[in-house]
Design a protein around this motif. Structure first.
Motif, mmCIF file in Angstrom:
data_model
loop_
_atom_site.group_PDB
_atom_site.id
_atom_site.type_symbol
_atom_site.label_atom_id
_atom_site.label_comp_id
_atom_site.label_asym_id
_atom_site.label_seq_id
_atom_site.Cartn_x
_atom_site.Cartn_y
_atom_site.Cartn_z
ATOM 1 N N PRO A 48 3.627 30.086 -15.717
ATOM 2 C CA PRO A 48 4.239 31.309 -16.248
ATOM 3 C C PRO A 48 3.607 31.743 -17.570
ATOM 4 N N GLU A 49 3.031 30.806 -18.299
ATOM 5 C CA GLU A 49 2.379 31.112 -19.579
ATOM 6 C C GLU A 49 1.289 32.181 -19.398
ATOM 7 N N LEU A 50 0.620 32.152 -18.245
ATOM 8 C CA LEU A 50 -0.458 33.109 -17.980
ATOM 9 C C LEU A 50 0.055 34.525 -17.698
ATOM 10 N N SER A 51 1.371 34.687 -17.595
ATOM 11 C CA SER A 51 1.964 36.017 -17.383
ATOM 12 C C SER A 51 2.068 36.806 -18.684
ATOM 13 N N ASP A 66 4.848 30.157 -11.175
ATOM 14 C CA ASP A 66 5.785 29.078 -10.828
ATOM 15 C C ASP A 66 7.236 29.505 -10.992
ATOM 16 N N THR A 67 7.490 30.511 -11.789
ATOM 17 C CA THR A 67 8.855 30.990 -11.999
ATOM 18 C C THR A 67 9.504 31.323 -10.659
ATOM 19 N N HIS A 68 8.733 31.903 -9.745
ATOM 20 C CA HIS A 68 9.264 32.253 -8.423
ATOM 21 C C HIS A 68 9.581 30.995 -7.607
ATOM 22 N N GLN A 69 8.744 29.969 -7.728
ATOM 23 C CA GLN A 69 8.987 28.719 -7.015
ATOM 24 C C GLN A 69 10.277 28.057 -7.517
ATOM 25 N N VAL A 70 10.478 28.056 -8.818
ATOM 26 C CA VAL A 70 11.688 27.464 -9.402
ATOM 27 C C VAL A 70 12.921 28.224 -8.920
ATOM 28 N N ASN A 93 1.208 19.456 -16.827
ATOM 29 C CA ASN A 93 1.652 20.763 -17.319
ATOM 30 C C ASN A 93 2.464 21.477 -16.249
ATOM 31 N N TYR A 94 1.998 21.415 -15.027
ATOM 32 C CA TYR A 94 2.653 22.048 -13.885
ATOM 33 C C TYR A 94 4.070 21.495 -13.686
ATOM 34 N N GLY A 95 4.191 20.162 -13.609
ATOM 35 C CA GLY A 95 5.484 19.534 -13.364
ATOM 36 C C GLY A 95 6.454 19.688 -14.510
ATOM 37 N N ILE A 96 5.973 19.490 -15.726
ATOM 38 C CA ILE A 96 6.852 19.555 -16.898
ATOM 39 C C ILE A 96 7.386 20.966 -17.116
ATOM 40 N N LYS A 97 6.519 21.970 -17.001
ATOM 41 C CA LYS A 97 6.967 23.358 -17.202
ATOM 42 C C LYS A 97 7.986 23.766 -16.140
ATOM 43 N N ALA A 98 7.739 23.382 -14.891
ATOM 44 C CA ALA A 98 8.685 23.727 -13.825
ATOM 45 C C ALA A 98 10.021 23.015 -14.049
ATOM 46 N N GLU A 100 11.289 22.042 -16.935
ATOM 47 C CA GLU A 100 11.960 22.687 -18.071
ATOM 48 C C GLU A 100 12.648 23.983 -17.629
ATOM 49 N N GLU A 101 12.000 24.717 -16.746
ATOM 50 C CA GLU A 101 12.589 25.963 -16.242
ATOM 51 C C GLU A 101 13.839 25.660 -15.404
ATOM 52 N N LEU A 102 13.764 24.630 -14.565
ATOM 53 C CA LEU A 102 14.938 24.215 -13.772
ATOM 54 C C LEU A 102 16.086 23.813 -14.686
ATOM 55 N N GLU A 103 15.764 23.063 -15.724
ATOM 56 C CA GLU A 103 16.782 22.609 -16.675
ATOM 57 C C GLU A 103 17.509 23.781 -17.339
#
Length: 179
Positions: A48-51, A66-70, A93-98, A100-103
């Motif tokens: 999502p950072e690249l958005s 990844d926001t859509h996947q979450v 980076n992929y797993g941790i950011k996703a 954090e978004e779920l949290e």
């Protein structure tokens, strides 16, 4: 032969870049390319950072963030009316950011995280017994909380979280014997 330079004008040597396949690499490349106003198109960078168009104005992608996947994962949990879930995510980076978004999103739907386990990134392959240890922890948490299900999620874009046969057997046995 054709000349690379027209009279009075220089042609760009690089018109654009296709890639990279990882968000971490794309972020680094995009930071460099923006200095020269060179566009970049990625086919697999999902962070999502690249958005952020203020920071990555020359970056585009052909795959959703990844926001859509979450959001899709949250909708699946809601569809099954689960109030407690366990999450396994990769230490990347992929797993941790996703994660954090779920949290952030789950509490808005009164969904609690019963357990969370970070799978150490080991060149994409973890030791077989590390999967077993995680399953043992999650089964124990599930029994302690009296929950009916354990949900496994992965955020590894290249494949799925594969459990050894013993791990899957433990999960099935645990779920079958709950009252």
């Amino acid at each position: 032969m054709c000349a690379n330079v027209t009279k009075g004008k220089k042609n760009k040597v690089i018109s654009g870049v296709v890639g990279a396949a990882s968000s971490v690499t794309s972020i680094q490349v995009a930071n460099l390319l923006r200095l020269f106003k060179i566009p970049q198109v990625s086919y697999f960078s999902t962070s999502p950072e690249l958005s952020n168009k203020a920071r990555f104005e020359y970056f585009a992608r052909t795959i959703p963030s990844d926001t859509h996947q979450v959001r899709a994962m949250v909708e699946i949990v809601r569809k099954f009316n689960w109030s407690y879930i366990s999450i396994i995510y990769e230490e990347s980076n992929y797993g941790i950011k996703a994660f954090e978004e779920l949290e952030k999103i789950l509490p808005t739907y009164n969904i609690c995280i019963a357990a969370k386990e970070k799978l150490k990134k080991d060149s994409g392959v973890a030791e077989a017994n590390s999967y077993d240890r995680i399953v043992d922890k999650l089964v124990a948490v599930g029994k302690a909380k009296g929950k009916d299900q354990i949900s496994f999620y992965t955020f590894e874009p290249y494949g799925s979280f594969l459990f050894s046969y013993n791990s899957l057997t433990k999960v099935r046995r645990s779920l079958a014997t709950r009252n």
